[in-house]
Design a protein around this motif. Structure first.
Motif, PDB file in Angstrom:
ATOM      1  N   VAL A  53      -5.613  10.374  -4.591  1.00  0.00           N
ATOM      2  CA  VAL A  53      -6.783  10.194  -5.112  1.00  0.00           C
ATOM      3  C   VAL A  53      -7.497   8.273  -4.875  1.00  0.00           C
ATOM      4  CG1 VAL A  53      -7.758  10.603  -7.263  1.00  0.00           C
ATOM      5  CG2 VAL A  53      -5.914  12.179  -6.389  1.00  0.00           C
ATOM      6  N   LEU A  54      -6.579   7.995  -5.625  1.00  0.00           N
ATOM      7  CA  LEU A  54      -7.245   6.401  -5.408  1.00  0.00           C
ATOM      8  C   LEU A  54      -5.823   5.237  -4.163  1.00  0.00           C
ATOM      9  CD1 LEU A  54      -7.024   5.996  -9.596  1.00  0.00           C
ATOM     10  CD2 LEU A  54      -9.038   6.533  -8.100  1.00  0.00           C
ATOM     11  N   ARG A  55      -6.697   4.372  -3.980  1.00  0.00           N
ATOM     12  CA  ARG A  55      -5.519   3.592  -3.243  1.00  0.00           C
ATOM     13  C   ARG A  55      -4.244   3.285  -3.925  1.00  0.00           C
ATOM     14  NH1 ARG A  55      -4.013  -1.762  -2.029  1.00  0.00           N
ATOM     15  NH2 ARG A  55      -4.520  -2.725  -0.613  1.00  0.00           N
ATOM     16  N   GLN A  56      -3.334   3.182  -4.754  1.00  0.00           N
ATOM     17  CA  GLN A  56      -2.872   2.770  -5.733  1.00  0.00           C
ATOM     18  C   GLN A  56      -1.277   4.072  -5.303  1.00  0.00           C
ATOM     19  OE1 GLN A  56      -1.849   1.641  -9.420  1.00  0.00           O
ATOM     20  NE2 GLN A  56      -0.753   3.052  -9.805  1.00  0.00           N
ATOM     21  N   ASP A  57      -2.479   5.110  -5.265  1.00  0.00           N
ATOM     22  CA  ASP A  57      -1.827   6.488  -4.913  1.00  0.00           C
ATOM     23  C   ASP A  57      -0.862   6.712  -3.171  1.00  0.00           C
ATOM     24  OD1 ASP A  57      -1.759   7.696  -7.147  1.00  0.00           O
ATOM     25  OD2 ASP A  57      -3.936   8.213  -6.812  1.00  0.00           O
ATOM     26  N   SER A  58      -2.143   6.347  -2.614  1.00  0.00           N
ATOM     27  CA  SER A  58      -2.044   5.663  -1.198  1.00  0.00           C
ATOM     28  C   SER A  58      -0.873   4.621  -1.206  1.00  0.00           C
ATOM     29  CB  SER A  58      -3.972   5.705  -0.101  1.00  0.00           C
ATOM     30  OG  SER A  58      -4.587   6.691  -0.550  1.00  0.00           O
ATOM     31  N   VAL A  59      -1.124   3.994  -1.331  1.00  0.00           N
ATOM     32  CA  VAL A  59      -0.015   3.241  -0.859  1.00  0.00           C
ATOM     33  C   VAL A  59       1.389   3.023  -1.426  1.00  0.00           C
ATOM     34  CG1 VAL A  59       1.086   0.663  -1.509  1.00  0.00           C
ATOM     35  CG2 VAL A  59      -1.328   0.941  -1.341  1.00  0.00           C
ATOM     36  N   ARG A  60       1.280   4.116  -2.492  1.00  0.00           N
ATOM     37  CA  ARG A  60       2.918   4.437  -3.033  1.00  0.00           C
ATOM     38  C   ARG A  60       3.072   5.819  -1.607  1.00  0.00           C
ATOM     39  NH1 ARG A  60       1.065   6.327  -7.214  1.00  0.00           N
ATOM     40  NH2 ARG A  60       1.475   8.281  -7.070  1.00  0.00           N
ATOM     41  N   ALA A  61       2.008   6.656  -1.288  1.00  0.00           N
ATOM     42  CA  ALA A  61       2.600   7.421  -0.566  1.00  0.00           C
ATOM     43  C   ALA A  61       2.932   7.026   1.299  1.00  0.00           C
ATOM     44  CB  ALA A  61       1.329   8.705   0.035  1.00  0.00           C
ATOM     45  N   GLY A  62       1.915   5.245   1.731  1.00  0.00           N
ATOM     46  CA  GLY A  62       3.075   4.240   2.757  1.00  0.00           C
ATOM     47  C   GLY A  62       3.778   4.173   2.832  1.00  0.00           C
ATOM     48  N   VAL A  63       3.723   3.972   1.479  1.00  0.00           N
ATOM     49  CA  VAL A  63       6.041   3.285   0.691  1.00  0.00           C
ATOM     50  C   VAL A  63       6.817   4.441   1.279  1.00  0.00           C
ATOM     51  CG1 VAL A  63       7.422   1.833  -0.495  1.00  0.00           C
ATOM     52  CG2 VAL A  63       5.175   1.174  -0.554  1.00  0.00           C
ATOM     53  N   ARG A  64       6.754   5.752   1.540  1.00  0.00           N
ATOM     54  CA  ARG A  64       7.138   6.569   1.341  1.00  0.00           C
ATOM     55  C   ARG A  64       7.905   6.878   2.905  1.00  0.00           C
ATOM     56  NH1 ARG A  64       5.021   9.268  -3.560  1.00  0.00           N
ATOM     57  NH2 ARG A  64       3.857  10.612  -2.243  1.00  0.00           N
ATOM     58  N   ALA A  65       6.263   6.193   3.615  1.00  0.00           N
ATOM     59  CA  ALA A  65       6.359   7.163   4.605  1.00  0.00           C
ATOM     60  C   ALA A  65       7.378   6.265   5.810  1.00  0.00           C
ATOM     61  CB  ALA A  65       5.429   7.283   5.063  1.00  0.00           C
ATOM     62  N   LEU A  66       7.345   4.973   5.235  1.00  0.00           N
ATOM     63  CA  LEU A  66       8.350   3.886   6.032  1.00  0.00           C
ATOM     64  C   LEU A  66       9.797   3.880   6.138  1.00  0.00           C
ATOM     65  CD1 LEU A  66       6.481   0.399   4.681  1.00  0.00           C
ATOM     66  CD2 LEU A  66       7.016   1.406   7.155  1.00  0.00           C
ATOM     67  N   SER A  67      10.584   3.579   7.656  1.00  0.00           N
ATOM     68  CA  SER A  67      11.716   4.039   7.668  1.00  0.00           C
ATOM     69  C   SER A  67      12.480   2.971   6.304  1.00  0.00           C
ATOM     70  CB  SER A  67      12.569   3.819   8.888  1.00  0.00           C
ATOM     71  OG  SER A  67      12.531   2.193   8.916  1.00  0.00           O
ATOM     72  N   PRO A  68      13.820   4.010   6.007  1.00  0.00           N
ATOM     73  CA  PRO A  68      14.771   2.959   4.902  1.00  0.00           C
ATOM     74  C   PRO A  68      15.356   1.947   5.266  1.00  0.00           C
ATOM     75  CG  PRO A  68      15.307   5.032   5.342  1.00  0.00           C
ATOM     76  CD  PRO A  68      14.620   4.952   6.498  1.00  0.00           C
ATOM     77  N   ALA A  69      15.135   1.294   6.528  1.00  0.00           N
ATOM     78  CA  ALA A  69      15.308   0.373   7.295  1.00  0.00           C
ATOM     79  C   ALA A  69      14.354  -0.520   7.258  1.00  0.00           C
ATOM     80  CB  ALA A  69      15.706   0.233   9.142  1.00  0.00           C
ATOM     81  N   ILE A  70      13.347  -0.957   6.502  1.00  0.00           N
ATOM     82  CA  ILE A  70      12.460  -1.384   6.273  1.00  0.00           C
ATOM     83  C   ILE A  70      12.540  -2.068   4.881  1.00  0.00           C
ATOM     84  CG2 ILE A  70      10.071  -1.924   6.219  1.00  0.00           C
ATOM     85  CD1 ILE A  70      10.664  -1.782   8.925  1.00  0.00           C
TER      86      ILE A  70
END
Length: 230
Positions: free
Chosen positions: A82-99
């Motif tokens: 809904v908000l930018r903060q929610d979007s960033v959180r989703a993006g962080v989860r989508a990064l591979s564990p190596a990052i």
């Protein structure tokens, strides 16, 4: 300093642009704004992965843009919140564990240069959390709801904050987790760490690194890119 992951929140609809579509798809010097934004990270030798976070209705358009531009580092295009903060959180989860080192950068901030980005990474590699900002040129006054001036703020203590912002992954994830638990929403990711009482380092940014929010910003961005090409 390699193995850095990029999260690009691009889910905002940009109502102030009055364009009738996601402002990040507007054309800037022959290319979508979002393409300009991604290209800097695609060309950086320090970046391993890029995740783009978009509105649900824009996912297919973003994937098509990535394909036609030939971007090889985009590991995922995921749905935002809904908000930018929610979007960033989703993006962080989508990064591979190596990052383990994450940069967050606005999708509508297309004028960051490769040189400025790489310099930012070099200057901030010792800091767990760091952001880019520039000095304020105008006098800034604090006012109340009625418009009455309450005080003039010391300009030397103020900065206009930009992205990119860089964080150790563990710190950023903890900040987002605690913010969700408390129902706290900040204006950027650095504000979550400030809310936690965690130190954030400011480094000098670039005046040209504007966020394209209004039609006037788009006009200015075109002039800046035209000057660079000439």
């Amino acid at each position: 300093m390699a193995n850095i992951g990029i999260v690009i929140p691009a889910a905002g609809q940009g109502k102030r642009m009055r364009a009738g579509c996601n402002k990040q798809f507007l054309v800037l010097m022959g290319q979508p704004i979002l393409a300009h934004t991604i290209r800097v990270f695609e060309e950086s030798n320090f970046v391993s992965e890029i995740v783009i976070v978009g509105a649900e209705g824009d996912i297919s358009v973003i994937k098509e843009l990535v394909y036609h531009q030939g971007f090889q580092k985009v590991a995922a295009v995921c749905k935002g919140g809904v908000l930018r903060q929610d979007s960033v959180r989703a993006g962080v989860r989508a990064l591979s564990p190596a990052i383990q080192r994450i940069v967050v950068h606005d999708g509508a901030r297309p004028l960051l240069t490769l040189q400025a980005f790489n310099q930012f990474l070099e200057e901030t590699q010792e800091y767990p959390a760091a952001i880019m900002g520039v000095s304020i040129k105008d006098t800034v006054k604090r006012v109340n709801l009625a418009g009455n001036v309450l005080e003039t703020l010391p300009r030397e203590d103020l900065r206009s904050v930009q992205t990119p912002q860089v964080f150790d992954r563990g710190i950023l994830e903890v900040a987002h987790y605690q913010a969700v638990s408390a129902g706290y929403y900040g204006t950027d990711d650095a504000s979550l760490l400030e809310w936690m009482g965690y130190p954030v380092q400011m480094v000098e940014g670039m005046q040209e690194n504007i966020k394209v929010t209004t039609p006037e910003d788009l006009w200015l961005a075109e002039r800046i890119l035209a000057m660079r090409e000439s």
